[in-house]
Design an enzyme around this catalytic site. Structure first.
Site, PDB file in Angstrom:
ATOM      1  N   CYS A 239       0.147  33.085 -40.084  1.00 50.77           N
ATOM      2  CA  CYS A 239       0.237  31.620 -40.134  1.00 50.77           C
ATOM      3  C   CYS A 239       1.250  31.135 -41.166  1.00 50.77           C
ATOM      4  O   CYS A 239       1.560  29.948 -41.216  1.00 50.77           O
ATOM      5  CB  CYS A 239      -1.135  31.005 -40.411  1.00 50.77           C
ATOM      6  SG  CYS A 239      -2.272  31.224 -39.034  1.00 50.77           S
TER       7      CYS A 239
ATOM      8  N   HIS B 292       4.720  16.069 -31.700  1.00 55.04           N
ATOM      9  CA  HIS B 292       6.042  16.679 -31.565  1.00 55.04           C
ATOM     10  C   HIS B 292       6.833  16.651 -32.874  1.00 55.04           C
ATOM     11  O   HIS B 292       8.014  16.299 -32.910  1.00 55.04           O
ATOM     12  CB  HIS B 292       6.836  16.037 -30.420  1.00 55.04           C
ATOM     13  CG  HIS B 292       6.384  16.524 -29.081  1.00 55.04           C
ATOM     14  ND1 HIS B 292       5.227  16.060 -28.488  1.00 55.04           N
ATOM     15  CD2 HIS B 292       6.909  17.449 -28.248  1.00 55.04           C
ATOM     16  CE1 HIS B 292       5.060  16.675 -27.327  1.00 55.04           C
ATOM     17  NE2 HIS B 292       6.061  17.531 -27.163  1.00 55.04           N
TER      18      HIS B 292
ATOM     19  N   GLU C  16      -7.869  23.447 -33.153  1.00 57.79           N
ATOM     20  CA  GLU C  16      -6.543  24.071 -33.240  1.00 57.79           C
ATOM     21  C   GLU C  16      -6.300  25.035 -32.085  1.00 57.79           C
ATOM     22  O   GLU C  16      -5.169  25.214 -31.641  1.00 57.79           O
ATOM     23  CB  GLU C  16      -6.437  24.820 -34.575  1.00 57.79           C
ATOM     24  CG  GLU C  16      -5.116  25.501 -34.788  1.00 57.79           C
ATOM     25  CD  GLU C  16      -5.071  26.270 -36.080  1.00 57.79           C
ATOM     26  OE1 GLU C  16      -4.721  25.662 -37.106  1.00 57.79           O
ATOM     27  OE2 GLU C  16      -5.388  27.477 -36.067  1.00 57.79           O
TER      28      GLU C  16
END
Length: 145
Positions: free
Chosen positions: A37, A78, A130
């Site tokens: 991550c 985005h 998530e």
């Protein structure tokens, strides 16, 4: 259409509003303990925001659904979350764009908007999924509302 069962938050308000949205965004966790991550990667976050209150505004809403979408989806969708230096920091762990922090920051964004409204609704919960197997629920403490 998102069909999801969310953990319930208990409160004493008369009205409760829930807004679902999806946010496609990238992030990285700037710490060596984050493993993979620590590399930039993306998610389609499923977000549910719970707003509660006792009074409706002049148009009969706690808050207009479109307004919630604009202040959250309009800001984060985005984007690279790490680029939002007004929300996230690469220097302080409590401000890394982890799912926990994303949920807290969404609650803070929403509450800041709610605080400007005469009917004074409250953000009581933010749910952020998530991945299909991982999610976070953030509930501001009553004294922090």
């Amino acid at each position: 259409m998102i069909q999801q069962i969310y953990p319930q938050v208990f409160h004493n308000f008369r009205y409760e509003l829930n807004k679902d949205m999806q946010i496609a965004a990238a992030h990285f966790i700037p710490h060596e303990a984050a493993g993979k991550c620590a590399n930039m990667h993306g998610h389609t976050y499923f977000v549910n925001i719970t707003v509660a209150g006792d009074e409706l505004d002049e148009s009969g809403f706690l808050i207009n659904f479109q307004q919630l979408k604009k202040i959250v989806h309009g800001k984060l969708d985005h984007t690279l979350m790490n680029d939002h230096t007004d929300l996230f920091s690469n220097a302080r762990a409590e401000d890394f764009p982890t799912t926990e922090v994303v949920a807290r920051k969404i609650a803070e964004i929403v509450q800041a908007q709610l605080d400007t409204m005469p009917n004074r609704p409250t953000c009581v919960q933010v749910f952020v999924r998530e991945s299909p197997t991982s999610y976070v629920v953030y509930r501001p403490k009553a004294g922090n509302r």
